[in-house]
Motif scaffolding. Structure first.
Motif, PDB file in Angstrom:
ATOM      1  N   LEU A   1     -11.622  39.694  12.191  1.00  0.00           N
ATOM      2  CA  LEU A   1     -12.426  40.898  12.413  1.00  0.00           C
ATOM      3  C   LEU A   1     -11.878  42.059  11.586  1.00  0.00           C
TER       4      LEU A   1
ATOM      5  N   ARG B   1     -18.266  43.037   5.231  1.00  0.00           N
ATOM      6  CA  ARG B   1     -19.301  42.016   5.425  1.00  0.00           C
ATOM      7  C   ARG B   1     -18.709  40.784   6.108  1.00  0.00           C
ATOM      8  N   PHE B   2     -19.508  40.183   6.999  1.00  0.00           N
ATOM      9  CA  PHE B   2     -19.117  38.931   7.653  1.00  0.00           C
ATOM     10  C   PHE B   2     -19.524  37.747   6.788  1.00  0.00           C
TER      11      PHE B   2
ATOM     12  N   TYR C   1     -21.843  45.168  13.574  1.00  0.00           N
ATOM     13  CA  TYR C   1     -20.987  44.735  14.688  1.00  0.00           C
ATOM     14  C   TYR C   1     -20.717  45.844  15.719  1.00  0.00           C
TER      15      TYR C   1
ATOM     16  N   GLU D   1     -23.651  42.943   7.267  1.00  0.00           N
ATOM     17  CA  GLU D   1     -22.729  44.055   7.042  1.00  0.00           C
ATOM     18  C   GLU D   1     -21.934  44.335   8.309  1.00  0.00           C
ATOM     19  N   TYR D   2     -20.685  44.726   8.123  1.00  0.00           N
ATOM     20  CA  TYR D   2     -19.797  44.980   9.254  1.00  0.00           C
ATOM     21  C   TYR D   2     -20.373  46.042  10.192  1.00  0.00           C
ATOM     22  N   ARG D   3     -21.063  47.028   9.657  1.00  0.00           N
ATOM     23  CA  ARG D   3     -21.585  48.133  10.477  1.00  0.00           C
ATOM     24  C   ARG D   3     -22.490  47.652  11.613  1.00  0.00           C
TER      25      ARG D   3
ATOM     26  N   ARG E   1     -12.836  41.550   7.992  1.00  0.00           N
ATOM     27  CA  ARG E   1     -14.263  41.827   7.773  1.00  0.00           C
ATOM     28  C   ARG E   1     -14.527  43.332   7.780  1.00  0.00           C
ATOM     29  N   ALA E   2     -13.795  44.065   8.606  1.00  0.00           N
ATOM     30  CA  ALA E   2     -13.947  45.518   8.626  1.00  0.00           C
ATOM     31  C   ALA E   2     -13.573  46.093   7.262  1.00  0.00           C
TER      32      ALA E   2
ATOM     33  N   SER F   1     -21.899  35.631  10.765  1.00  0.00           N
ATOM     34  CA  SER F   1     -23.161  36.370  10.867  1.00  0.00           C
ATOM     35  C   SER F   1     -24.131  35.652  11.791  1.00  0.00           C
TER      36      SER F   1
END
Length: 149
Positions: A69, A77-78, A44, A40-42, A72-73, A83
């Motif tokens: 980036l 999700r990456f 990062y 999940e982006y969170r 993905r934000a 990931s």
């Protein structure tokens, strides 16, 4: 008097706390599943915060272009390969953190400084490929055991 030295073992709470702070399991099946489905982006921004490395700079170290980036934000999700690179960076930071006995500033400084044991490269630049990542982990292992580089 008999003196026995034991290898430094980081406190379990430190290891658990690091992974909990960034939002990833440290090991096991759940981690494997997350990496396959995409982190999940969170995670990062948490990884950037915990490591003390600016988000845009971290993206360059893990080989994620700014446009990617941004996508993905928005998606939240990456992809699997991204990931995996994020996880490798987290592992390197955690290993350096253990080497410096929990001193995040010391770990970050070591990762950012060119290292003779890596041919003058900075450890932080070596998380994009598994071979480079393993080289840094091996160096950290040698340093933990007092082997000169």
């Amino acid at each position: 008097m008999d003196v026995h030295f034991t290898q430094y073992q980081p406190p379990k709470a430190l290891a658990f706390g690091f992974w909990q702070q960034i939002g990833l399991p440290a090991r096991g099946r759940k981690l494997h599943e997350l990496l396959h489905e995409g982190v999940e982006y969170r995670v990062y921004p948490q990884l950037a915060k915990v490591s003390g490395i600016e988000q845009k700079v971290l993206a360059s170290y893990v080989d994620i272009p700014p446009a990617t980036l941004s996508r993905r934000a928005k998606s939240g999700r990456f992809k699997m390969a991204e990931s995996d690179r994020l996880y490798r960076f987290a592992e390197l930071f955690k290993a350096a953190l253990d080497l410096f006995e929990g001193d995040a500033d010391g770990a970050r400084a070591w990762l950012l400084k060119p290292n003779a044991g890596l041919g003058g490269r900075r450890p932080v630049e070596m998380s994009a490929t598994s071979a480079e990542y393993q080289t840094v982990l091996n160096l950290i292992g040698r340093l933990e055991h007092g082997v000169s580089v």
